[in-house]
Write an enzyme that holds these catalytic residues in place. Structure first.
Site, PDB file in Angstrom:
ATOM      1  N   ASP A   1      40.189  62.103  48.506  1.00 39.75           N
ATOM      2  CA  ASP A   1      39.512  61.100  49.325  1.00 39.75           C
ATOM      3  C   ASP A   1      40.166  59.779  48.959  1.00 39.75           C
ATOM      4  O   ASP A   1      40.378  59.485  47.779  1.00 39.75           O
ATOM      5  CB  ASP A   1      38.018  61.086  48.972  1.00 39.75           C
ATOM      6  CG  ASP A   1      37.201  60.155  49.857  1.00 39.75           C
ATOM      7  OD1 ASP A   1      37.603  58.980  50.001  1.00 39.75           O
ATOM      8  OD2 ASP A   1      36.153  60.577  50.366  1.00 39.75           O
ATOM      9  N   SER A   2      40.508  58.956  49.952  1.00 40.13           N
ATOM     10  CA  SER A   2      41.262  57.739  49.622  1.00 40.13           C
ATOM     11  C   SER A   2      40.455  56.752  48.788  1.00 40.13           C
ATOM     12  O   SER A   2      41.019  55.792  48.253  1.00 40.13           O
ATOM     13  CB  SER A   2      41.789  57.066  50.883  1.00 40.13           C
ATOM     14  OG  SER A   2      40.772  56.400  51.590  1.00 40.13           O
TER      15      SER A   2
ATOM     16  N   THR B   1      42.521  33.218  49.765  1.00 41.48           N
ATOM     17  CA  THR B   1      41.341  32.728  50.469  1.00 41.48           C
ATOM     18  C   THR B   1      40.372  33.869  50.743  1.00 41.48           C
ATOM     19  O   THR B   1      40.791  35.006  50.999  1.00 41.48           O
ATOM     20  CB  THR B   1      41.702  32.045  51.799  1.00 41.48           C
ATOM     21  OG1 THR B   1      40.495  31.599  52.433  1.00 41.48           O
ATOM     22  CG2 THR B   1      42.437  32.993  52.744  1.00 41.48           C
ATOM     23  N   GLN B   2      39.092  33.573  50.678  1.00 39.32           N
ATOM     24  CA  GLN B   2      38.076  34.550  51.035  1.00 39.32           C
ATOM     25  C   GLN B   2      37.888  34.646  52.549  1.00 39.32           C
ATOM     26  O   GLN B   2      37.200  35.536  53.025  1.00 39.32           O
ATOM     27  CB  GLN B   2      36.734  34.175  50.401  1.00 39.32           C
ATOM     28  CG  GLN B   2      36.740  34.180  48.887  1.00 39.32           C
ATOM     29  CD  GLN B   2      35.394  33.767  48.292  1.00 39.32           C
ATOM     30  OE1 GLN B   2      34.395  33.693  48.985  1.00 39.32           O
ATOM     31  NE2 GLN B   2      35.393  33.496  46.995  1.00 39.32           N
ATOM     32  N   CYS B   3      38.505  33.739  53.291  1.00 36.61           N
ATOM     33  CA  CYS B   3      38.317  33.684  54.739  1.00 36.61           C
ATOM     34  C   CYS B   3      39.158  34.737  55.451  1.00 36.61           C
ATOM     35  O   CYS B   3      40.220  35.131  54.974  1.00 36.61           O
ATOM     36  CB  CYS B   3      38.685  32.304  55.269  1.00 36.61           C
ATOM     37  SG  CYS B   3      37.683  30.970  54.590  1.00 36.61           S
TER      38      CYS B   3
ATOM     39  N   THR C   1      39.959  61.577  55.521  1.00 36.21           N
ATOM     40  CA  THR C   1      39.053  62.087  56.548  1.00 36.21           C
ATOM     41  C   THR C   1      39.757  62.986  57.547  1.00 36.21           C
ATOM     42  O   THR C   1      39.176  63.963  58.030  1.00 36.21           O
ATOM     43  CB  THR C   1      38.388  60.909  57.297  1.00 36.21           C
ATOM     44  OG1 THR C   1      37.576  60.175  56.378  1.00 36.21           O
ATOM     45  CG2 THR C   1      37.528  61.390  58.447  1.00 36.21           C
TER      46      THR C   1
ATOM     47  N   THR D   1      41.249  56.320  55.461  1.00 35.40           N
ATOM     48  CA  THR D   1      41.228  54.941  55.952  1.00 35.40           C
ATOM     49  C   THR D   1      40.682  53.927  54.954  1.00 35.40           C
ATOM     50  O   THR D   1      40.998  52.741  55.051  1.00 35.40           O
ATOM     51  CB  THR D   1      40.403  54.837  57.247  1.00 35.40           C
ATOM     52  OG1 THR D   1      39.046  55.221  56.994  1.00 35.40           O
ATOM     53  CG2 THR D   1      40.990  55.720  58.341  1.00 35.40           C
ATOM     54  N   ASP D   2      39.855  54.354  53.987  1.00 36.69           N
ATOM     55  CA  ASP D   2      39.214  53.373  53.109  1.00 36.69           C
ATOM     56  C   ASP D   2      40.222  52.515  52.353  1.00 36.69           C
ATOM     57  O   ASP D   2      40.017  51.312  52.166  1.00 36.69           O
ATOM     58  CB  ASP D   2      38.267  54.060  52.128  1.00 36.69           C
ATOM     59  CG  ASP D   2      36.945  54.442  52.773  1.00 36.69           C
ATOM     60  OD1 ASP D   2      36.677  53.975  53.899  1.00 36.69           O
ATOM     61  OD2 ASP D   2      36.175  55.207  52.164  1.00 36.69           O
TER      62      ASP D   2
END
Length: 332
Positions: free
Chosen positions: A63-64, A268-270, A18, A97-98
Site C-alpha cells: 500500500d503506498s 509555503t503552506q499555501c 489500489t 495514489t496516497d
C-alpha cells in the site's frame, strides 16, 4: 531537451496500490496477479494501440501509505536495470495514489540524465470494481508512451499529463485527485549538472524532517526535531515565507542548526504562490538565520530534491547552493 519518440518496449513496474488491490479480511490489500488481468483486458481491445511491454512485480507489494525513501532506491534500481540492463526504452510505474506525488517527484531527481521516459499512474478504485478508473489510466498511460514522451519523469491520471515536480494529491476520492499547483518562484537552471547527481551514481540514505509552523509552536518542539539526527528540515511557513520574527529563541535555534550543517528550507503552506523571504521582515529574519528559500516547491518536490542532494553525498555548501537552483523544472 530530448526528442519524444514512440516507445517500442515498455517495462511495467507494479508496486501495489489500489489499482491491483483485492478484498481481504482487513479491507482492500495489495495483490499479485495484475499482469494476467492487464493482458486480458488489453486482449479484449484489439484496436487499442499500445507498445510491447513486459511486467515486473516489486515484491513485496505495498500500500503506498507504506512508501519509504529506501523503496525509492529499489524503484530507481529497477528503472535503471530495465533501461540500461535490458534495453527497455520506457518505464510505466503502477503506484498507489496516497504517495504517488512524492514518489514521482523523488524519481524526477533520482533519475536525472536517464534517456528514457518514466511514467507514473495508478487508480482511485481497484481494477474490476464498478466505476473503476484502473484500465482508463493504464491504457491512457500506455497510449502516451506509444505516441512518445520526452525523457524524464511524467504523471498520467484521468487523461492528463502532469509535471511531477509541480503537482500534489488534492482530493481523497472522486475524479482528478492530482492537480498542478500554481506555484511561483523561478530560478536559474543548473548547468552543467553535477556528476554526483547522475542516475547511475550510488545513493546514501538521508534523514529529513518536515515541520509546519502554526501559532504557538514552541522552541522545544523545533529543537527536538533538529536534534533528532536530521540532515535537513523543511520548514512549512506562512504565506510568502514568514515565521515568528519576534521570537528570538526561535530564530537563534534555526541559526544554531544551520551553523552546525543542518539545511533548513522554507516552503509555503499555501496552495498557490511561493516563498520570497525578503518581502516581509518576518521572512528576512529567517533568511538572516540561514534559512533557504524553497521558492515554489511543493513539500513532495522539496523532500525528493533534498533526498537526492544529500543522498549523493554532496558537501553541505553545495547542497545549499543547489536547493535554490532549478534541476528539472521544480523552480522553472
Amino acid at each position: 531537451m530530448s526528442i519524444a519518440s514512440p516507445a517500442r518496449h515498455v517495462r511495467v513496474l507494479y508496486t501495489g496500490g489500489t489499482i491491483g488491490m483485492q478484498a481481504s479480511a482487513n479491507g482492500l490489500a495489495p495483490a499479485s496477479g495484475f499482469e494476467a488481468r492487464m493482458r486480458e483486458q488489453l486482449a479484449a481491445q484489439p484496436d487499442l494501440v499500445v507498445p510491447n511491454w513486459s511486467f515486473e512485480e516489486l515484491l513485496p507489494l505495498i500500500d503506498s501509505a507504506n512508501m519509504t525513501p529506501a523503496y525509492w532506491q529499489r524503484l530507481r534500481e529497477a528503472v535503471v536495470q530495465a533501461v540500461d540492463g535490458q534495453g527497455c526504452d520506457a518505464v510505466l510505474i503502477l503506484h498507489g495514489t496516497d504517495t504517488l506525488a512524492y514518489s514521482a517527484a523523488a524519481m524526477s531527481f533520482q533519475l536525472l540524465g536517464l534517456r528514457a521516459p518514466v511514467l507514473f499512474t495508478g487508480s482511485m478504485l481497484p481494477a474490476g470494481v464498478e466505476g473503476s478508473d484502473a484500465w482508463e489510466n493504464v491504457n491512457g498511460a500506455l497510449g502516451d508512451l506509444a505516441r512518445g514522451l520526452e525523457a524524464g519523469v511524467h504523471l498520467h491520471f484521468h487523461g492528463a499529463l502532469l509535471p511531477p515536480t509541480r503537482c500534489a494529491k488534492v482530493r481523497s476520492s472522486g475524479r482528478n485527485p492530482f492537480a498542478a499547483l500554481r506555484r511561483t518562484g523561478g530560478a536559474a537552471r543548473v548547468a552543467p549538472m553535477p556528476a554526483a547527481l547522475d542516475y547511475r551514481q550510488p545513493r546514501q540514505p538521508a534523514s529529513i524532517g518536515v515541520l509546519p509552523l502554526y501559532p504557538g509552536l514552541g522552541v522545544p518542539l523545533l529543537q527536538a526535531v533538529l536534534d533528532s539526527g536530521v540532515q535537513a528540515l523543511l520548514l512549512e511557513c506562512y504565506g510568502s515565507g514568514t515565521g515568528p520574527s519576534d521570537n528570538a529563541p526561535f530564530l537563534d535555534t534555526l541559526r544554531s542548526a544551520t551553523d552546525r550543517g543542518i539545511v533548513v528550507v522554507a516552503l509555503t503552506q499555501c496552495q498557490e504562490g511561493g516563498v520570497e523571504l525578503d518581502v516581509y521582515e518576518a521572512g528576512s529574519r529567517l533568511r538572516d538565520a540561514g534559512v533557504l528559500s524553497g521558492g515554489g516547491m511543493t513539500r513532495e518536490t522539496a523532500l525528493g530534491k533534498l533526498h537526492a542532494l544529500l543522498g549523493a553525498g554532496l558537501p553541505v555548501a553545495e547542497v545549499r547552493r543547489l536547493v535554490e537552483l532549478d534541476l528539472c523544472g521544480e523552480l522553472a
